[in-house]
Structure formats: structure tokens, C-alpha cells
Design a protein around this motif. Structure first.
Motif, PDB file in Angstrom:
ATOM      1  N   GLN A  69       0.820  -1.213   0.000  1.00 35.37           N
ATOM      2  CA  GLN A  69       0.000   0.000   0.000  1.00 35.37           C
ATOM      3  C   GLN A  69       0.851   1.260   0.000  1.00 35.37           C
ATOM      4  O   GLN A  69       0.702   2.131   0.867  1.00 35.37           O
ATOM      5  CB  GLN A  69      -1.006  -0.012   1.170  1.00 35.37           C
ATOM      6  N   TYR A  70       1.777   1.307  -0.943  1.00 29.89           N
ATOM      7  CA  TYR A  70       2.500   2.563  -1.093  1.00 29.89           C
ATOM      8  C   TYR A  70       2.715   2.878  -2.562  1.00 29.89           C
ATOM      9  O   TYR A  70       2.742   2.005  -3.424  1.00 29.89           O
ATOM     10  CB  TYR A  70       3.805   2.577  -0.298  1.00 29.89           C
ATOM     11  N   ILE A  71       2.861   4.173  -2.784  1.00 28.35           N
ATOM     12  CA  ILE A  71       3.132   4.694  -4.124  1.00 28.35           C
ATOM     13  C   ILE A  71       4.414   5.517  -4.024  1.00 28.35           C
ATOM     14  O   ILE A  71       4.629   6.201  -3.022  1.00 28.35           O
ATOM     15  CB  ILE A  71       2.009   5.631  -4.607  1.00 28.35           C
ATOM     16  N   SER A  72       5.231   5.433  -5.028  1.00 26.60           N
ATOM     17  CA  SER A  72       6.449   6.228  -5.021  1.00 26.60           C
ATOM     18  C   SER A  72       6.491   7.120  -6.259  1.00 26.60           C
ATOM     19  O   SER A  72       5.846   6.843  -7.270  1.00 26.60           O
ATOM     20  CB  SER A  72       7.687   5.322  -4.981  1.00 26.60           C
ATOM     21  N   LEU A  73       7.240   8.209  -6.130  1.00 21.92           N
ATOM     22  CA  LEU A  73       7.490   9.099  -7.261  1.00 21.92           C
ATOM     23  C   LEU A  73       8.987   9.304  -7.354  1.00 21.92           C
ATOM     24  O   LEU A  73       9.614   9.717  -6.376  1.00 21.92           O
ATOM     25  CB  LEU A  73       6.790  10.440  -7.072  1.00 21.92           C
ATOM     26  N   LEU A  74       9.533   9.001  -8.501  1.00 19.74           N
ATOM     27  CA  LEU A  74      10.971   9.148  -8.743  1.00 19.74           C
ATOM     28  C   LEU A  74      11.176  10.270  -9.739  1.00 19.74           C
ATOM     29  O   LEU A  74      10.541  10.294 -10.801  1.00 19.74           O
ATOM     30  CB  LEU A  74      11.548   7.842  -9.288  1.00 19.74           C
ATOM     31  N   ILE A  75      12.058  11.185  -9.400  1.00 24.63           N
ATOM     32  CA  ILE A  75      12.395  12.272 -10.315  1.00 24.63           C
ATOM     33  C   ILE A  75      13.870  12.147 -10.659  1.00 24.63           C
ATOM     34  O   ILE A  75      14.725  12.195  -9.764  1.00 24.63           O
ATOM     35  CB  ILE A  75      12.121  13.657  -9.688  1.00 24.63           C
ATOM     36  N   ARG A  76      14.157  11.978 -11.935  1.00 30.07           N
ATOM     37  CA  ARG A  76      15.555  11.869 -12.375  1.00 30.07           C
ATOM     38  C   ARG A  76      16.029  13.223 -12.913  1.00 30.07           C
ATOM     39  O   ARG A  76      15.224  14.046 -13.366  1.00 30.07           O
ATOM     40  CB  ARG A  76      15.674  10.817 -13.480  1.00 30.07           C
ATOM     41  N   ASP A  77      17.326  13.433 -12.851  1.00 31.99           N
ATOM     42  CA  ASP A  77      17.933  14.642 -13.422  1.00 31.99           C
ATOM     43  C   ASP A  77      17.171  15.893 -12.974  1.00 31.99           C
ATOM     44  O   ASP A  77      16.656  16.666 -13.788  1.00 31.99           O
ATOM     45  CB  ASP A  77      17.929  14.532 -14.960  1.00 31.99           C
ATOM     46  N   SER A  78      17.107  16.085 -11.680  1.00 30.76           N
ATOM     47  CA  SER A  78      16.324  17.187 -11.109  1.00 30.76           C
ATOM     48  C   SER A  78      16.703  18.536 -11.703  1.00 30.76           C
ATOM     49  O   SER A  78      17.886  18.830 -11.918  1.00 30.76           O
ATOM     50  CB  SER A  78      16.533  17.232  -9.594  1.00 30.76           C
ATOM     51  N   LYS A  79      15.686  19.350 -11.924  1.00 31.67           N
ATOM     52  CA  LYS A  79      15.868  20.720 -12.414  1.00 31.67           C
ATOM     53  C   LYS A  79      15.471  21.691 -11.305  1.00 31.67           C
ATOM     54  O   LYS A  79      14.687  21.351 -10.419  1.00 31.67           O
ATOM     55  CB  LYS A  79      14.980  20.979 -13.639  1.00 31.67           C
ATOM     56  N   LEU A  80      15.983  22.898 -11.404  1.00 31.43           N
ATOM     57  CA  LEU A  80      15.602  23.928 -10.433  1.00 31.43           C
ATOM     58  C   LEU A  80      14.088  24.112 -10.427  1.00 31.43           C
ATOM     59  O   LEU A  80      13.473  24.329  -9.379  1.00 31.43           O
ATOM     60  CB  LEU A  80      16.275  25.257 -10.768  1.00 31.43           C
ATOM     61  N   SER A  81      13.485  23.981 -11.603  1.00 27.69           N
ATOM     62  CA  SER A  81      12.042  24.185 -11.732  1.00 27.69           C
ATOM     63  C   SER A  81      11.217  23.059 -11.108  1.00 27.69           C
ATOM     64  O   SER A  81       9.995  23.174 -11.014  1.00 27.69           O
ATOM     65  CB  SER A  81      11.662  24.325 -13.211  1.00 27.69           C
ATOM     66  N   ASP A  82      11.875  21.997 -10.688  1.00 24.83           N
ATOM     67  CA  ASP A  82      11.153  20.912 -10.012  1.00 24.83           C
ATOM     68  C   ASP A  82      10.869  21.246  -8.550  1.00 24.83           C
ATOM     69  O   ASP A  82      10.124  20.538  -7.874  1.00 24.83           O
ATOM     70  CB  ASP A  82      11.956  19.599 -10.057  1.00 24.83           C
ATOM     71  N   SER A  83      11.462  22.312  -8.046  1.00 29.79           N
ATOM     72  CA  SER A  83      11.244  22.711  -6.655  1.00 29.79           C
ATOM     73  C   SER A  83       9.769  23.025  -6.456  1.00 29.79           C
ATOM     74  O   SER A  83       9.202  23.896  -7.120  1.00 29.79           O
ATOM     75  CB  SER A  83      12.079  23.951  -6.309  1.00 29.79           C
ATOM     76  N   ALA A  84       9.147  22.292  -5.547  1.00 29.65           N
ATOM     77  CA  ALA A  84       7.705  22.414  -5.311  1.00 29.65           C
ATOM     78  C   ALA A  84       7.338  21.437  -4.200  1.00 29.65           C
ATOM     79  O   ALA A  84       8.203  20.732  -3.672  1.00 29.65           O
ATOM     80  CB  ALA A  84       6.904  22.086  -6.576  1.00 29.65           C
ATOM     81  N   THR A  85       6.073  21.387  -3.883  1.00 28.89           N
ATOM     82  CA  THR A  85       5.561  20.366  -2.965  1.00 28.89           C
ATOM     83  C   THR A  85       4.804  19.333  -3.780  1.00 28.89           C
ATOM     84  O   THR A  85       3.994  19.689  -4.635  1.00 28.89           O
ATOM     85  CB  THR A  85       4.635  20.984  -1.913  1.00 28.89           C
TER      86      THR A  85
END
Lengths: 111, 116
Positions: A69-85
Motif C-alpha cells: 500500500q505505497y506509491i512512489s514518485l521518482l524524479i531523475r535529473d532534477s531541475k531547479l524548476s522541479d522545486s515544489a511540494t
């Protein structure tokens, strides 16, 4: 136990890093799940939908583990614009009916 | 995507006054709209489901006489916070469900209410 739980963070990562967020949910009958992105003092916007085992869209990958019962989110090659909640969202009765929002995980990407 | 607007974006009022917030679906018709409230560093909490032409459905703990909802047309729902108090200060966000797009909820930009 909360219906949707997330690590609040913040996650502070450098540009180019890979970062992963987890979300756990309590309703074992839930069939669909969503990740939303919310910028400071703005409305949430749909990032990804997850209906089966996972979903991938460019640098973003969502995975679902029904047994745990879990979901994950993976973000590769992070960008400055990915900053958020990043908000984990679980509908109560499927589809886009009543949505239960997690408190969100805050990501800060720095140069 | 579909566009949802909210008005006003920001309101400051005195304690005891009533405040009306409008939510409009600009390019689609929405039989169902939702009203959420978000306190700082907390998640969005569903307050009520607004149904066109019928009474709203309120979540447990939300006073229907304090938060009046009217959904008189397929493109407009209003939320009136009656006799507002400082503890009502929050970020109020509406969403509208678009049946053309798999019933996805599209969110308005939110209304920041400050009650002095």
C-alpha cells in the motif's frame, strides 16, 4: 493511521540528482492514485496518474505497490524548476471523485 | 486542460462579516465542483461537494450553516463563509470535474482569506 501519509521533507538536492518520494495509503480498496505538484501559494496541478503497477513520463516515474500500500514518485535529473511540494492523492471511491490529499513532500533543488 | 477561475484571489475582512468566493469553470460545464481548505503546511482538506441544482454534500465536521454553498449553474459555484472569524483564515480552493477528460478535477487558483 492517516488515510494518506507522506514524508514532509524538505528534500534538498542538487541539480541533476535523482530523488524519490514515498506515500502510504490506508484504504486497500483504492484502485487509482495521483501525484500532484503544488507551487507555493498556488493551486495543485496533476503531475501523473497511476492505475496499474506504475507510470513513466519523461524524468518522472511513479510506481505502485498494492501489497504494501505505497506509491512512489521518482524524479531523475532534477531541475531547479522541479522545486515544489508533491502531493500524493488517493480517491475515496475511484476515478476523480472525492480526493484525499497527503500533506505533501517539499522538494528544493539547488544549483 | 480545462480552466477554472476563482474570485477574489485574496480577501481581508473583519471578524463577523460574510465573504463570498466564486468558482467558475470557464471552458466546460461542471455538474460537480468541490471546495477545499488548506491551512499552512497542511494538506488540502475537502470541505464539501457542490452539485448543480441540488444541495451540497458536506464532509464530517464542516458546518453547512457556516459555509454556504450554491451551485446554481453548470459553470458557477459559490462558497459563502458566514460570520467569519480569525480561525477561518485559510486558503480556499475549488475544483471542477470535467466529464470530457475522464472526470479529472481541475483546480482554481485559490482564494486566500484573512479574517482580522
Amino acid at each position: 493511521r492517516k488515510e494518506v501519509e507522506q514524508d514532509p521533507g524538505p528534500f534538498n538536492v542538487p541539480e541533476g540528482a535523482t530523488v524519490a518520494f514515498n506515500c502510504t495509503y490506508s484504504n486497500s480498496a483504492s484502485q487509482s492514485f495521483f501525484w500532484y505538484r503544488q507551487d507555493c501559494r498556488k493551486e495543485p496541478k496533476l503531475l501523473m496518474s497511476v492505475y496499474s503497477s506504475g507510470n513513466e513520463d519523461g524524468r518522472f516515474t511513479a510506481q505502485l505497490n498494492r501489497a504494501s500500500q505505497y506509491i512512489s514518485l521518482l524524479i531523475r535529473d532534477s531541475k531547479l524548476s522541479d522545486s515544489a511540494t508533491y502531493l500524493c492523492v488517493v480517491p475515496i471511491s475511484g476515478g476523480y471523485n472525492k480526493l484525499i490529499f497527503g500533506a505533501g513532500t517539499r522538494l528544493a533543488v539547488h544549483p | 486542460g480545462a480552466v477554472v477561475s476563482q474570485h477574489p484571489s485574496r480577501v481581508i475582512c473583519k471578524s463577523g462579516t460574510s465573504v463570498k468566493i466564486e468558482c467558475r469553470s470557464l471552458d466546460f460545464q461542471a455538474t460537480t465542483m468541490f471546495w477545499y481548505r488548506q491551512f499552512p503546511k497542511q494538506s488540502l482538506m475537502l470541505m464539501a461537494t457542490s452539485n448543480e441544482g441540488s444541495k451540497a454534500t458536506y464532509e464530517q465536521g464542516v458546518e453547512k450553516d457556516k459555509f454556504l454553498i450554491n451551485h446554481a449553474s453548470l459553470t458557477l459555484s459559490t462558497l459563502t463563509v458566514t460570520s467569519a472569524h480569525p480561525e477561518d483564515s485559510s486558503f480556499y480552493i475549488c475544483s471542477a470535474r470535467d466529464v470530457r477528460q475522464n472526470n479529472e478535477q481541475f483546480f482554481g487558483p485559490g482564494t486566500r482569506l484573512t479574517v482580522l
